[in-house]
Scaffold this motif. Sequence first.
Motif, PDB file in Angstrom:
ATOM      1  N   ILE A  71      36.945  35.617  64.956  1.00  7.25           N
ATOM      2  CA  ILE A  71      38.086  36.509  65.180  1.00  7.25           C
ATOM      3  C   ILE A  71      37.648  37.891  65.673  1.00  7.25           C
ATOM      4  O   ILE A  71      38.482  38.718  66.037  1.00  7.25           O
ATOM      5  N   GLY A  72      36.340  38.133  65.670  1.00  4.59           N
ATOM      6  CA  GLY A  72      35.820  39.373  66.237  1.00  4.59           C
ATOM      7  C   GLY A  72      36.077  40.609  65.405  1.00  4.59           C
ATOM      8  O   GLY A  72      36.201  41.710  65.957  1.00  4.59           O
ATOM      9  N   LYS A  73      36.117  40.471  64.095  1.00  2.00           N
ATOM     10  CA  LYS A  73      36.315  41.640  63.240  1.00  2.00           C
ATOM     11  C   LYS A  73      35.742  41.406  61.845  1.00  2.00           C
ATOM     12  O   LYS A  73      35.661  40.265  61.383  1.00  2.00           O
ATOM     13  N   LYS A  74      35.341  42.512  61.212  1.00  2.00           N
ATOM     14  CA  LYS A  74      34.899  42.466  59.818  1.00  2.00           C
ATOM     15  C   LYS A  74      36.100  42.757  58.946  1.00  2.00           C
ATOM     16  O   LYS A  74      36.817  43.737  59.156  1.00  2.00           O
ATOM     17  N   LEU A  75      36.331  41.910  57.971  1.00  5.78           N
ATOM     18  CA  LEU A  75      37.517  42.058  57.133  1.00  5.78           C
ATOM     19  C   LEU A  75      37.224  42.925  55.912  1.00  5.78           C
ATOM     20  O   LEU A  75      36.118  42.873  55.356  1.00  5.78           O
ATOM     21  N   PRO A  76      38.215  43.713  55.475  1.00  6.69           N
ATOM     22  CA  PRO A  76      38.036  44.523  54.272  1.00  6.69           C
ATOM     23  C   PRO A  76      38.144  43.666  53.011  1.00  6.69           C
ATOM     24  O   PRO A  76      38.702  42.568  53.039  1.00  6.69           O
ATOM     25  N   GLU A  77      37.643  44.198  51.927  1.00  9.38           N
ATOM     26  CA  GLU A  77      37.648  43.444  50.671  1.00  9.38           C
ATOM     27  C   GLU A  77      38.952  43.677  49.902  1.00  9.38           C
ATOM     28  O   GLU A  77      39.487  44.788  49.873  1.00  9.38           O
ATOM     29  N   TYR A  78      39.457  42.598  49.309  1.00  9.09           N
ATOM     30  CA  TYR A  78      40.662  42.699  48.486  1.00  9.09           C
ATOM     31  C   TYR A  78      40.312  43.491  47.223  1.00  9.09           C
ATOM     32  O   TYR A  78      39.354  43.168  46.520  1.00  9.09           O
ATOM     33  N   PRO A  79      41.091  44.530  46.904  1.00  9.94           N
ATOM     34  CA  PRO A  79      40.768  45.365  45.738  1.00  9.94           C
ATOM     35  C   PRO A  79      41.134  44.678  44.431  1.00  9.94           C
ATOM     36  O   PRO A  79      42.269  44.242  44.236  1.00  9.94           O
ATOM     37  N   ALA A  80      40.180  44.560  43.546  1.00  5.94           N
ATOM     38  CA  ALA A  80      40.427  43.973  42.235  1.00  5.94           C
ATOM     39  C   ALA A  80      39.312  44.391  41.284  1.00  5.94           C
ATOM     40  O   ALA A  80      38.141  44.426  41.673  1.00  5.94           O
ATOM     41  N   VAL A  81      39.679  44.698  40.076  1.00  2.13           N
ATOM     42  CA  VAL A  81      38.703  45.030  39.037  1.00  2.13           C
ATOM     43  C   VAL A  81      38.409  43.753  38.262  1.00  2.13           C
ATOM     44  O   VAL A  81      39.308  43.168  37.660  1.00  2.13           O
ATOM     45  N   GLU A  82      37.161  43.304  38.305  1.00  2.00           N
ATOM     46  CA  GLU A  82      36.834  42.003  37.724  1.00  2.00           C
ATOM     47  C   GLU A  82      37.180  41.928  36.236  1.00  2.00           C
ATOM     48  O   GLU A  82      37.601  40.869  35.745  1.00  2.00           O
ATOM     49  N   ALA A  83      37.027  43.022  35.516  1.00  2.00           N
ATOM     50  CA  ALA A  83      37.360  43.017  34.088  1.00  2.00           C
ATOM     51  C   ALA A  83      38.833  42.675  33.871  1.00  2.00           C
ATOM     52  O   ALA A  83      39.190  41.973  32.910  1.00  2.00           O
ATOM     53  N   GLU A  84      39.689  43.152  34.781  1.00  2.00           N
ATOM     54  CA  GLU A  84      41.115  42.838  34.683  1.00  2.00           C
ATOM     55  C   GLU A  84      41.372  41.380  35.056  1.00  2.00           C
ATOM     56  O   GLU A  84      42.208  40.709  34.443  1.00  2.00           O
ATOM     57  N   VAL A  85      40.651  40.901  36.046  1.00  2.00           N
ATOM     58  CA  VAL A  85      40.809  39.510  36.466  1.00  2.00           C
ATOM     59  C   VAL A  85      40.430  38.567  35.332  1.00  2.00           C
ATOM     60  O   VAL A  85      41.127  37.582  35.057  1.00  2.00           O
ATOM     61  N   LEU A  86      39.337  38.874  34.650  1.00  2.00           N
ATOM     62  CA  LEU A  86      38.826  37.977  33.615  1.00  2.00           C
ATOM     63  C   LEU A  86      39.661  37.993  32.341  1.00  2.00           C
ATOM     64  O   LEU A  86      39.404  37.198  31.429  1.00  2.00           O
ATOM     65  N   LEU A  87      40.658  38.849  32.284  1.00  2.00           N
ATOM     66  CA  LEU A  87      41.605  38.791  31.169  1.00  2.00           C
ATOM     67  C   LEU A  87      42.373  37.468  31.190  1.00  2.00           C
ATOM     68  O   LEU A  87      42.910  37.027  30.173  1.00  2.00           O
ATOM     69  N   PHE A  88      42.421  36.834  32.375  1.00  2.00           N
ATOM     70  CA  PHE A  88      43.109  35.549  32.517  1.00  2.00           C
ATOM     71  C   PHE A  88      42.214  34.363  32.150  1.00  2.00           C
ATOM     72  O   PHE A  88      42.688  33.225  32.109  1.00  2.00           O
ATOM     73  N   LEU A  89      40.934  34.608  31.922  1.00  2.00           N
ATOM     74  CA  LEU A  89      39.965  33.517  31.822  1.00  2.00           C
ATOM     75  C   LEU A  89      40.314  32.485  30.755  1.00  2.00           C
ATOM     76  O   LEU A  89      40.304  31.271  31.021  1.00  2.00           O
ATOM     77  N   GLU A  90      40.619  32.916  29.566  1.00  2.00           N
ATOM     78  CA  GLU A  90      40.901  31.969  28.474  1.00  2.00           C
ATOM     79  C   GLU A  90      42.141  31.134  28.771  1.00  2.00           C
ATOM     80  O   GLU A  90      42.129  29.904  28.615  1.00  2.00           O
ATOM     81  N   ARG A  91      43.197  31.783  29.230  1.00  2.00           N
ATOM     82  CA  ARG A  91      44.430  31.051  29.538  1.00  2.00           C
ATOM     83  C   ARG A  91      44.228  30.086  30.699  1.00  2.00           C
ATOM     84  O   ARG A  91      44.727  28.957  30.676  1.00  2.00           O
ATOM     85  N   VAL A  92      43.499  30.525  31.699  1.00  2.25           N
ATOM     86  CA  VAL A  92      43.246  29.671  32.859  1.00  2.25           C
ATOM     87  C   VAL A  92      42.391  28.467  32.460  1.00  2.25           C
ATOM     88  O   VAL A  92      42.648  27.340  32.898  1.00  2.25           O
ATOM     89  N   SER A  93      41.390  28.699  31.638  1.00  2.00           N
ATOM     90  CA  SER A  93      40.520  27.602  31.188  1.00  2.00           C
ATOM     91  C   SER A  93      41.311  26.563  30.408  1.00  2.00           C
ATOM     92  O   SER A  93      41.141  25.351  30.595  1.00  2.00           O
ATOM     93  N   ASP A  94      42.188  27.020  29.518  1.00  2.00           N
ATOM     94  CA  ASP A  94      43.025  26.096  28.741  1.00  2.00           C
ATOM     95  C   ASP A  94      43.968  25.319  29.650  1.00  2.00           C
ATOM     96  O   ASP A  94      44.143  24.104  29.504  1.00  2.00           O
ATOM     97  N   ALA A  95      44.587  26.025  30.595  1.00  2.00           N
ATOM     98  CA  ALA A  95      45.526  25.369  31.516  1.00  2.00           C
ATOM     99  C   ALA A  95      44.809  24.334  32.381  1.00  2.00           C
ATOM    100  O   ALA A  95      45.351  23.256  32.655  1.00  2.00           O
ATOM    101  N   LYS A  96      43.593  24.633  32.789  1.00  2.63           N
ATOM    102  CA  LYS A  96      42.825  23.692  33.616  1.00  2.63           C
ATOM    103  C   LYS A  96      42.456  22.448  32.820  1.00  2.63           C
ATOM    104  O   LYS A  96      42.538  21.320  33.327  1.00  2.63           O
ATOM    105  N   ARG A  97      42.065  22.638  31.566  1.00 11.93           N
ATOM    106  CA  ARG A  97      41.707  21.498  30.719  1.00 11.93           C
ATOM    107  C   ARG A  97      42.906  20.575  30.506  1.00 11.93           C
ATOM    108  O   ARG A  97      42.801  19.349  30.630  1.00 11.93           O
ATOM    109  N   ILE A  98      44.067  21.164  30.234  1.00 10.32           N
ATOM    110  CA  ILE A  98      45.289  20.377  30.039  1.00 10.32           C
ATOM    111  C   ILE A  98      45.664  19.644  31.329  1.00 10.32           C
ATOM    112  O   ILE A  98      46.082  18.484  31.309  1.00 10.32           O
ATOM    113  N   SER A  99      45.491  20.304  32.460  1.00 10.22           N
ATOM    114  CA  SER A  99      45.816  19.702  33.759  1.00 10.22           C
ATOM    115  C   SER A  99      44.915  18.518  34.058  1.00 10.22           C
ATOM    116  O   SER A  99      45.369  17.479  34.547  1.00 10.22           O
ATOM    117  N   GLN A 100      43.631  18.661  33.777  1.00 10.83           N
ATOM    118  CA  GLN A 100      42.682  17.569  34.004  1.00 10.83           C
ATOM    119  C   GLN A 100      43.013  16.367  33.122  1.00 10.83           C
ATOM    120  O   GLN A 100      42.910  15.208  33.564  1.00 10.83           O
TER     121      GLN A 100
END
Length: 239
Positions: free
Chosen positions: A183-212
């Motif tokens: 595409i001929g361009k360098k893309l900027p990074e999506y702003p996110a604080v990883e500590a805030e993202v990982l607040l979802f980790l436990e819920r996401v892990s449980d939801a993934k296990r139930i889904s599997q």
Amino acid sequence: MDLFFILHVILQVGKLQRACLKNPVKIEASSKYSTVDTLKQQFRLVPAKYKDCYLVYILTEMSGSTSMVFTRTCASTQLLALLLRNLGLNAIPISGQMSQVQTSGALNKFKAGDCNILICTDVASRGLDIPTVDLVINYDIPSNSKDYIHRVGRTARAGRSGLAVSLVNQYEVEWFILIEQLIGKKLPEYPAVEAEVLLFLERVSDAKRISQMRIKEVAQNRKRRKEGDGDDDEVDEAV
């Protein structure tokens, strides 16, 4: 043919163009792949083990948006749709393994707004009547760079604005670099604080296990029906 004669003809054609055309516009065809200016494109480098968390984080941040999430495999569409629904998000899968009836049903729910998140493979990147989309997320980076163009082209259509976010794990960096070169361009990074993202980790892990577990249960039920020579036309839906 005499070279001076050819040059004379070229000059005469140029004079004729200037004499006959008023405010001419020169149009040149380009072989370079490009995206529309109204499309905002970003990426986020993420560890593979946290990719689900980043997906949930972005969809939560963009709550209410009409979104398409592209994955590499049909199995991933089903798993992610279940995972998201277990977290209270309205997601539905679509893939090449679904029947025409199932595909039409999923698209109708998406168009009607019953589900605002469509989890899909590249089968949905072209050729389907998809309504206005606000957000495209590349959950898996395509190995074919041109597929990226088709995917992000699902948003920012007809002069509207749109956002495309690519989640790039450590195994996909090379593919993403090829996309930027295409595409001929360098893309900027999506702003996110990883500590805030990982607040979802436990819920996401449980939801993934139930889904599997649910997917495994559906597969076992289907196998039992086949072994019992039952009617398998009506396939269990995991979502």
